[in-house]
Design an enzyme around this catalytic site. Structure first.
Site, PDB file in Angstrom:
ATOM      1  N   TYR A 263       0.859  -1.183   0.000  1.00  0.00           N
ATOM      2  CA  TYR A 263       0.000   0.000   0.000  1.00  0.00           C
ATOM      3  C   TYR A 263       0.891   1.227   0.000  1.00  0.00           C
ATOM      4  CZ  TYR A 263      -3.549   3.391   1.459  1.00  0.00           C
ATOM      5  OH  TYR A 263      -4.394   4.471   1.522  1.00  0.00           O
TER       6      TYR A 263
ATOM      7  N   ASP B 277       9.279   2.593   0.169  1.00  0.00           N
ATOM      8  CA  ASP B 277       8.198   3.254   0.887  1.00  0.00           C
ATOM      9  C   ASP B 277       8.314   2.849   2.356  1.00  0.00           C
ATOM     10  OD1 ASP B 277       5.956   4.316   1.992  1.00  0.00           O
ATOM     11  OD2 ASP B 277       4.541   3.460   0.546  1.00  0.00           O
TER      12      ASP B 277
ATOM     13  N   LYS C 133       3.818   8.685   9.050  1.00  0.00           N
ATOM     14  CA  LYS C 133       3.506   8.057  10.344  1.00  0.00           C
ATOM     15  C   LYS C 133       4.411   8.533  11.485  1.00  0.00           C
ATOM     16  CE  LYS C 133       0.602   4.669   8.281  1.00  0.00           C
ATOM     17  NZ  LYS C 133       0.660   3.873   7.077  1.00  0.00           N
TER      18      LYS C 133
HETATM   19  C1  LIG Z   1       0.131   4.438   5.711  1.00  0.00           C
HETATM   20  C2  LIG Z   1       0.951   4.223   4.508  1.00  0.00           C
HETATM   21  C3  LIG Z   1       0.920   5.113   3.412  1.00  0.00           C
HETATM   22  C4  LIG Z   1      -0.078   6.242   3.337  1.00  0.00           C
HETATM   23  O1  LIG Z   1       0.138   7.205   4.304  1.00  0.00           O
HETATM   24  P1  LIG Z   1      -1.079   8.214   4.666  1.00  0.00           P
HETATM   25  O2  LIG Z   1      -0.461   9.141   5.665  1.00  0.00           O
HETATM   26  O3  LIG Z   1      -2.174   7.352   5.208  1.00  0.00           O
HETATM   27  O4  LIG Z   1      -1.475   8.886   3.414  1.00  0.00           O
HETATM   28  C5  LIG Z   1       1.800   4.903   2.374  1.00  0.00           C
HETATM   29  N1  LIG Z   1       2.668   3.891   2.388  1.00  0.00           N
HETATM   30  C6  LIG Z   1       2.732   3.022   3.417  1.00  0.00           C
HETATM   31  C7  LIG Z   1       3.744   1.929   3.392  1.00  0.00           C
HETATM   32  C8  LIG Z   1       1.868   3.146   4.496  1.00  0.00           C
HETATM   33  O5  LIG Z   1       1.911   2.246   5.485  1.00  0.00           O
END
Ligand SMILES: *Cc1c(COP(=O)(O)O)cnc(C)c1O
Length: 428
Positions: A145, A240, A268
């Site tokens: 994601y 990511d 995060k």
């Molecule tokens: C949570 C998450 C996102 C998206 O971040 P948001 O602040 O919710 O837009 C993107 N990549 C990874 C790996 C994530 O866990």
């Protein structure tokens, strides 16, 4: 079950005014059923809902709250920042200070830009990768994601997977077509995609530990293989680390591997619970971002002083001696406890963990990709989730979401979670 009358009342009213009653899909409890506890307050490892029920929090805002809720030092930093003003639309010294802290911790991150969310970070990194290579195609992995940007809502994990809608209406087919998909940990599949379209790929995006289908570490050689393919074919490698950044180690997964990504996305934990994201990497790439270069990316509230203050305070706390060792120790304690509870209950289960993020899969063998994850026992998992809620432990409401520990989750808290799991697994 806990009484949730007040949560129910708010949820009922909210359904009419907010889509599904929530501002992010997984929160609606569609997978697990029932009404989501609406949180009134939180402290340390625990949250309290509107009806006064208290829970040990294993969600931790889906990762950011690594020092627990309401840490006194984060609070003090926030109060101080609020007293000085909440947004200026002008540069501040705090942004430089947070940039330094990120660059000092994350290997390969030479220049960094702050944004407002993980989604923004990955969308911006994709634009930069496309601009820098002059190519349009992206490669991502099933179940990974990368936020809800159009190019990434293809076979995505997290809420998109939980709700069974990996491809969203509204994503132009012409754009989705530019995203190629391979199974996580499957280097041969990536090689095959490159064999067909070697000159088309701008970048490979990968969560170095797949955290939106639970917790799946990279197979030995997987990230190395991606690096080699990118180098051989002129594509960029993007880690990511929105979830893993500052979570699995002080410098994220980038600090645990010798593989260097060209770009890294963060979010995060760096906001300490406030909205923030960041992307960074090689200076020659990042200096192509406007106004240093011509790749446009901007934000009214980017580098917001309140979010920066919370992030800085959080990163400082994580630098205290023994913090990551402590998170590892409690993670290992929780893993061992859950494994034992499952054995005693006679429930086939595998616990997969990287430091303080983990997932309990109700299946016999370890999960290495999304196909494995979706083949776990979903009905039993739902009963387990309800059993945990009944026993005062709040898990993410999906078998595909990682659980998190904070520095406030001490051995006593972990033992409470394990005790709850013994009962919940026996009843599942
Ligand atoms: C949570 C998450 C996102 C998206 O971040 P948001 O602040 O919710 O837009 C993107 N990549 C990874 C790996 C994530 O866990």
């Amino acid at each position: 079950m806990p009484r949730l009358d007040k949560s129910q009342a708010v949820f009922d009213a909210a359904q009419r005014l907010i889509p599904g009653g929530v501002n992010s899909p997984v929160r609606a409890y569609k997978t697990v059923g029932g009404v989501p506890p609406h949180i009134a307050s939180a402290e340390g490892a625990r949250v309290t809902d509107l009806d006064g029920n208290e829970y040990i929090d294993m969600v931790l805002a889906y990762g950011p709250m690594i020092v627990g809720h309401g840490h006194p030092e984060v609070r003090a930093a926030l109060h101080d920042a609020i007293d000085r003003g909440t947004a200026f639309g002008a540069p501040t010294a705090g942004e430089l200070s947070l940039a330094r802290k990120i660059i000092e911790r994350v290997p390969g991150c030479e220049v960094v830009r702050l944004v407002n969310s993980g989604t923004e970070a990955t969308m911006s990194a994709a634009r930069l990768a496309r601009a820098a290579t002059g190519r349009d195609r992206l490669l991502k992995f099933e179940g990974c994601y990368h936020g809800h940007g159009d190019s990434f809502l293809v076979q995505a994990g997290s809420g998109a997977l939980t709700l069974g809608a990996p491809d969203s209406p509204g994503v132009p087919a012409a754009l989705a077509e530019l995203t190629s998909i391979a199974p996580f940990n499957d280097l041969d599949a990536v090689r095959a995609l490159f064999a067909d379209r070697r000159a088309e790929f701008a970048a490979i995006f990968v969560e170095p530990v797949a955290g939106n289908i639970g917790c799946i570490p990279p197979a030995p050689g997987f990230l190395e293989g991606l690096r080699e393919l990118c180098d051989a074919h002129g594509a960029l490698l993007v880690f990511d680390e929105v979830m893993t950044g500052f979570r699995v180690s002080r410098g994220g997964y980038s600090a645990l591997t010798d593989v260097r990504a060209d770009l890294v996305t963060l979010g995060k934990v760096i906001g300490g619970g406030l909205p923030i994201g960041a992307y960074g990497g090689r200076a020659d790439l990042m200096q192509q971002i406007s106004p240093a270069g011509d790749v446009y990316q901007a934000g009214t509230l980017s580098g917001n002083p309140i979010a920066v203050a919370a992030g800085e305070a959080t990163l400082d706390l994580l630098d205290r001696r023994g913090v990551y060792e402590g998170l590892e120790e409690q993670g290992a304690r929780l893993q061992a406890g859950l494994e034992q509870a499952a054995r005693e209950a006679g429930v086939p289960a595998v616990v997969q963990r990287q430091g303080s993020m983990l997932c309990l899969y109700l299946r016999e063998a370890p999960a290495v990709n999304m196909t494995d994850v979706t083949a776990s026992d979903r009905e039993r998992w739902t009963r387990f989730f309800q059993g945990m809620l009944e026993r005062g432990v709040l898990l993410p409401p999906s078998p595909y979401e990682a659980w998190f520990l904070s520095t406030a989750h001490d051995a006593g808290v972990v033992d409470e979670v394990v005790a709850a799991a013994e009962g919940a697994l026996a009843g599942a």
